[in-house]
Motif scaffolding. Structure first.
Motif, PDB file in Angstrom:
ATOM      1  N   GLU A   1       5.963   7.016   9.040  1.00  0.00           N
ATOM      2  CA  GLU A   1       4.752   7.053   8.221  1.00  0.00           C
ATOM      3  C   GLU A   1       5.027   6.876   6.722  1.00  0.00           C
ATOM      4  O   GLU A   1       4.377   6.075   6.055  1.00  0.00           O
ATOM      5  CB  GLU A   1       4.034   8.383   8.466  1.00  0.00           C
ATOM      6  N   VAL A   2       5.997   7.594   6.193  1.00  0.00           N
ATOM      7  CA  VAL A   2       6.268   7.509   4.750  1.00  0.00           C
ATOM      8  C   VAL A   2       6.810   6.130   4.386  1.00  0.00           C
ATOM      9  O   VAL A   2       6.364   5.508   3.411  1.00  0.00           O
ATOM     10  CB  VAL A   2       7.234   8.629   4.292  1.00  0.00           C
ATOM     11  N   THR A   3       7.764   5.627   5.158  1.00  0.00           N
ATOM     12  CA  THR A   3       8.330   4.301   4.898  1.00  0.00           C
ATOM     13  C   THR A   3       7.247   3.224   4.993  1.00  0.00           C
ATOM     14  O   THR A   3       7.167   2.337   4.133  1.00  0.00           O
ATOM     15  CB  THR A   3       9.487   4.012   5.872  1.00  0.00           C
TER      16      THR A   3
ATOM     17  N   ALA B   1      -1.991   9.773  -7.213  1.00  0.00           N
ATOM     18  CA  ALA B   1      -2.484   8.403  -7.092  1.00  0.00           C
ATOM     19  C   ALA B   1      -1.727   7.666  -5.997  1.00  0.00           C
ATOM     20  O   ALA B   1      -2.302   6.919  -5.218  1.00  0.00           O
ATOM     21  CB  ALA B   1      -2.350   7.666  -8.415  1.00  0.00           C
ATOM     22  N   LEU B   2      -0.411   7.872  -5.936  1.00  0.00           N
ATOM     23  CA  LEU B   2       0.407   7.245  -4.901  1.00  0.00           C
ATOM     24  C   LEU B   2      -0.019   7.753  -3.528  1.00  0.00           C
ATOM     25  O   LEU B   2      -0.208   6.986  -2.602  1.00  0.00           O
ATOM     26  CB  LEU B   2       1.886   7.528  -5.160  1.00  0.00           C
ATOM     27  N   ALA B   3      -0.238   9.067  -3.415  1.00  0.00           N
ATOM     28  CA  ALA B   3      -0.620   9.655  -2.137  1.00  0.00           C
ATOM     29  C   ALA B   3      -2.000   9.155  -1.706  1.00  0.00           C
ATOM     30  O   ALA B   3      -2.206   8.809  -0.550  1.00  0.00           O
ATOM     31  CB  ALA B   3      -0.607  11.175  -2.218  1.00  0.00           C
ATOM     32  N   SER B   4      -2.959   9.095  -2.633  1.00  0.00           N
ATOM     33  CA  SER B   4      -4.292   8.646  -2.239  1.00  0.00           C
ATOM     34  C   SER B   4      -4.296   7.164  -1.885  1.00  0.00           C
ATOM     35  O   SER B   4      -5.019   6.739  -1.019  1.00  0.00           O
ATOM     36  CB  SER B   4      -5.321   8.946  -3.335  1.00  0.00           C
ATOM     37  N   SER B   5      -3.436   6.364  -2.529  1.00  0.00           N
ATOM     38  CA  SER B   5      -3.322   4.948  -2.179  1.00  0.00           C
ATOM     39  C   SER B   5      -2.779   4.791  -0.770  1.00  0.00           C
ATOM     40  O   SER B   5      -3.169   3.883  -0.046  1.00  0.00           O
ATOM     41  CB  SER B   5      -2.392   4.227  -3.149  1.00  0.00           C
TER      42      SER B   5
ATOM     43  N   THR C   1       6.049   0.961   1.821  1.00  0.00           N
ATOM     44  CA  THR C   1       6.196  -0.487   1.952  1.00  0.00           C
ATOM     45  C   THR C   1       4.862  -1.184   1.674  1.00  0.00           C
ATOM     46  O   THR C   1       4.818  -2.180   0.947  1.00  0.00           O
ATOM     47  CB  THR C   1       6.738  -0.851   3.342  1.00  0.00           C
ATOM     48  N   ARG C   2       3.759  -0.639   2.223  1.00  0.00           N
ATOM     49  CA  ARG C   2       2.428  -1.203   1.955  1.00  0.00           C
ATOM     50  C   ARG C   2       2.103  -1.180   0.465  1.00  0.00           C
ATOM     51  O   ARG C   2       1.391  -2.046  -0.043  1.00  0.00           O
ATOM     52  CB  ARG C   2       1.346  -0.428   2.715  1.00  0.00           C
ATOM     53  N   LEU C   3       2.609  -0.177  -0.243  1.00  0.00           N
ATOM     54  CA  LEU C   3       2.343  -0.038  -1.680  1.00  0.00           C
ATOM     55  C   LEU C   3       3.304  -0.866  -2.532  1.00  0.00           C
ATOM     56  O   LEU C   3       3.244  -0.820  -3.757  1.00  0.00           O
ATOM     57  CB  LEU C   3       2.432   1.434  -2.087  1.00  0.00           C
ATOM     58  N   GLY C   4       4.210  -1.595  -1.877  1.00  0.00           N
ATOM     59  CA  GLY C   4       5.132  -2.442  -2.617  1.00  0.00           C
ATOM     60  C   GLY C   4       6.414  -1.754  -3.053  1.00  0.00           C
ATOM     61  O   GLY C   4       7.112  -2.233  -3.941  1.00  0.00           O
TER      62      GLY C   4
END
Length: 138
Positions: A82-84, A131-135, A88-91
């Motif tokens: 899940e974290v990876t 912000a990273l978590a909500s993205s 990855t989706r976030l670049g």
């Protein structure tokens, strides 16, 4: 020390302590804490306040017990799954993860630094962790 906290409540307790110390923080639904960007001049005061809040309200020593095989398997699966995928989706693709056997051995042998999916992503002061978590939930 004022009292120990559980891992689940620590963010709320530390957040209240930081607010009382003059550093307004916001808590998000995921249990994260973000803060208003401190000026460079305030950064040292902020870091001192955070240190004091954590020292006054440390985690209960039970939180520091070594993890067992099942816990390490769950952590490895979560971080490599899940974290990876989210990062990855976030670049921000993480470095190649170790096998479960290496991950567990590194943990048990206190290898430093150990693999972590967040290595190499921007600092929370650059982009708030909330912000990273909500993205990631998008």
């Amino acid at each position: 020390m004022i009292r120990t906290t559980t891992m689940e409540e620590s963010t709320q307790v530390w957040g209240a302590c930081m607010n009382d110390s003059g550093f307004p923080v916001a808590l998000d639904a995921a249990g994260g804490m973000s803060w208003s960007a401190a000026t460079e001049a305030q950064q040292k005061d902020y870091e001192t306040a955070m240190y004091l809040c954590v020292a006054q309200y440390p985690w209960d020593p039970k939180a520091y017990q070594p993890w067992n095989d099942a816990q390490l398997r769950a952590l490895h699966a979560h971080q490599t799954g899940e974290v990876t995928d989210c990062l990855t989706r976030l670049g921000h693709p993480p470095p190649e993860p170790p096998t479960l056997e290496k991950f567990s051995a590194d943990y048990r042998n206190n290898v430093s630094p150990r693999w972590h999916p967040y290595h190499g992503i921007p600092s929370p002061t650059t982009r708030p962790a909330s912000a990273l978590a909500s993205s990631a939930r998008s």
